[in-house]
Design a protein around this motif. Sequence first.
Motif, PDB file in Angstrom:
ATOM      1  N   SER A 296      44.567  35.214  37.128  1.00  0.00           N
ATOM      2  CA  SER A 296      43.725  36.385  36.853  1.00  0.00           C
ATOM      3  C   SER A 296      44.268  37.663  37.477  1.00  0.00           C
ATOM      4  CB  SER A 296      42.292  36.127  37.358  1.00  0.00           C
ATOM      5  OG  SER A 296      42.292  35.808  38.739  1.00  0.00           O
ATOM      6  N   PHE A 297      45.147  37.550  38.466  1.00  0.00           N
ATOM      7  CA  PHE A 297      45.682  38.740  39.131  1.00  0.00           C
ATOM      8  C   PHE A 297      46.977  39.227  38.484  1.00  0.00           C
ATOM      9  CE2 PHE A 297      48.008  40.718  42.848  1.00  0.00           C
ATOM     10  CZ  PHE A 297      47.229  41.860  42.919  1.00  0.00           C
ATOM     11  N   HIS A 298      47.544  38.471  37.556  1.00  0.00           N
ATOM     12  CA  HIS A 298      48.907  38.784  37.110  1.00  0.00           C
ATOM     13  C   HIS A 298      49.049  40.175  36.468  1.00  0.00           C
ATOM     14  CE1 HIS A 298      47.923  37.588  32.862  1.00  0.00           C
ATOM     15  NE2 HIS A 298      48.888  38.439  32.592  1.00  0.00           N
ATOM     16  N   PRO A 299      48.035  40.761  35.765  1.00  0.00           N
ATOM     17  CA  PRO A 299      48.261  42.099  35.194  1.00  0.00           C
ATOM     18  C   PRO A 299      48.471  43.181  36.248  1.00  0.00           C
ATOM     19  CG  PRO A 299      46.418  41.000  34.103  1.00  0.00           C
ATOM     20  CD  PRO A 299      46.740  40.206  35.326  1.00  0.00           C
ATOM     21  N   LEU A 305      55.516  36.272  37.918  1.00  0.00           N
ATOM     22  CA  LEU A 305      56.674  35.553  37.404  1.00  0.00           C
ATOM     23  C   LEU A 305      56.758  35.600  35.874  1.00  0.00           C
ATOM     24  CD1 LEU A 305      56.473  32.417  39.735  1.00  0.00           C
ATOM     25  CD2 LEU A 305      57.884  34.463  40.015  1.00  0.00           C
ATOM     26  N   GLY A 306      56.080  36.573  35.268  1.00  0.00           N
ATOM     27  CA  GLY A 306      56.169  36.747  33.833  1.00  0.00           C
ATOM     28  C   GLY A 306      55.364  35.731  33.053  1.00  0.00           C
ATOM     29  N   GLU A 312      49.763  30.010  32.725  1.00  0.00           N
ATOM     30  CA  GLU A 312      49.288  28.912  33.559  1.00  0.00           C
ATOM     31  C   GLU A 312      48.350  29.420  34.651  1.00  0.00           C
ATOM     32  OE1 GLU A 312      52.398  26.327  35.011  1.00  0.00           O
ATOM     33  OE2 GLU A 312      53.740  26.962  33.390  1.00  0.00           O
ATOM     34  N   VAL A 313      47.376  28.585  34.992  1.00  0.00           N
ATOM     35  CA  VAL A 313      46.451  28.902  36.073  1.00  0.00           C
ATOM     36  C   VAL A 313      46.920  28.186  37.336  1.00  0.00           C
ATOM     37  CG1 VAL A 313      44.071  28.779  36.880  1.00  0.00           C
ATOM     38  CG2 VAL A 313      44.543  29.144  34.444  1.00  0.00           C
ATOM     39  N   PRO A 314      47.160  28.894  38.451  1.00  0.00           N
ATOM     40  CA  PRO A 314      47.609  28.225  39.678  1.00  0.00           C
ATOM     41  C   PRO A 314      46.571  27.230  40.178  1.00  0.00           C
ATOM     42  CG  PRO A 314      47.871  30.610  39.838  1.00  0.00           C
ATOM     43  CD  PRO A 314      47.053  30.352  38.619  1.00  0.00           C
ATOM     44  N   CYS A 327      48.653  30.415  44.127  1.00  0.00           N
ATOM     45  CA  CYS A 327      49.731  31.259  43.604  1.00  0.00           C
ATOM     46  C   CYS A 327      50.983  30.420  43.417  1.00  0.00           C
ATOM     47  CB  CYS A 327      50.009  32.410  44.567  1.00  0.00           C
ATOM     48  SG  CYS A 327      51.355  33.500  44.061  1.00  0.00           S
ATOM     49  N   PHE A 328      51.697  30.629  42.313  1.00  0.00           N
ATOM     50  CA  PHE A 328      52.926  29.882  42.061  1.00  0.00           C
ATOM     51  C   PHE A 328      53.998  30.221  43.094  1.00  0.00           C
ATOM     52  CE2 PHE A 328      51.158  30.251  37.648  1.00  0.00           C
ATOM     53  CZ  PHE A 328      50.748  28.922  37.574  1.00  0.00           C
ATOM     54  N   LEU A 329      54.027  31.462  43.583  1.00  0.00           N
ATOM     55  CA  LEU A 329      54.994  31.827  44.604  1.00  0.00           C
ATOM     56  C   LEU A 329      54.779  31.022  45.877  1.00  0.00           C
ATOM     57  CD1 LEU A 329      55.020  35.710  44.186  1.00  0.00           C
ATOM     58  CD2 LEU A 329      56.853  34.125  43.565  1.00  0.00           C
TER      59      LEU A 329
END
Length: 334
Positions: A296-299, A305-306, A312-314, A327-329
């Motif tokens: 939900s934070f990606h925008p 990570l594009g 995908e939802v972490p 988070c994927f990171l």
Amino acid sequence: MAERSVLSIRDLAVQFRSEQGTVRALDGVSFDLRAGRTLGIVGESGCGKSVTARSILRLIDWPGRITGGQILLDPEEPQPTDLTALGPESRRMREVRGGRVGLIFQEPMTALSAHYTVGNQIIEAVLQHRDLSKADAKAQAIALLGEVGIPHPQRRIDAYPFELSGGLRQRVGIAMALAGDPDILIADEPTTALDVTTQAQILGLLQRLQREKGIALMLITHDMGVIAEMADEVAVMYLGRIVETAPVARLFAAPRHPYTRALLRAVPSILATPRQRLSTIGGAVPHPGLRPGGCSFHPRCAENLGERCRREVPAPVPLNEDGGASCFLAEDAA
């Protein structure tokens, strides 16, 4: 040894339904509140902090309702109480509301009735949860006003809320929250609209009361400075979800979620170059009814990570003493 949990929330979901559609205000919130400890809930406005607090006390306004999850009182007991299974106006829920769990509202002027003296309102709260005569309840109300640092409580008990300053009204709100002698206290932005001196006094009062009474404190705020001063553990919320949990020292030393790092960069520093622009988080918290796909934070995330973050939802934040991040990171670093 870790203190016992007095409140555990597991996968809590709250929705508001309207003609325009369904809004997921909370979407799988989980955390523990421990005896004698302070859990800080932090995030921007609109992230679901106050909805979480009201859900615990079953004070969600219509058309909102709890649609999933558990709110367990005394989760380590053989038979914990699931507050989601109680009717909002049931006798047991009224005993919990104010008796076991006290709530300090965000704005004391709207939380207190302008038609009654502060004494009348505190006495009513005392009588609701303690078997006392009206005379004894009044004596208890005066004692509570003195306990929260209101000068001349024998006189102030007959004052109306509009006769008191913002700081004194907030102290009255704290006295009302303590009227039932709760062992859990939820403070929903207790220093909103107060000057810095009064804010420091209110926070100091909460620390003293917690130390003396062993209260478990859930402190809701958007102020990272307050979190650093008050909290033992921190849960960072974004768009109805917990995105990171951590002990307070670890959170400030090594935040794992990009949203947490962005919040910390936005805090003013006395070491900054004069006239340097403050760091900001691009964009705004989306409407819960327009939740983006994937993370939900990606925008708004400068580290996304594009395609992976868009689709995908972490995984949820792991519930352990060291916490973690959704988070994927953070997953890749681990």
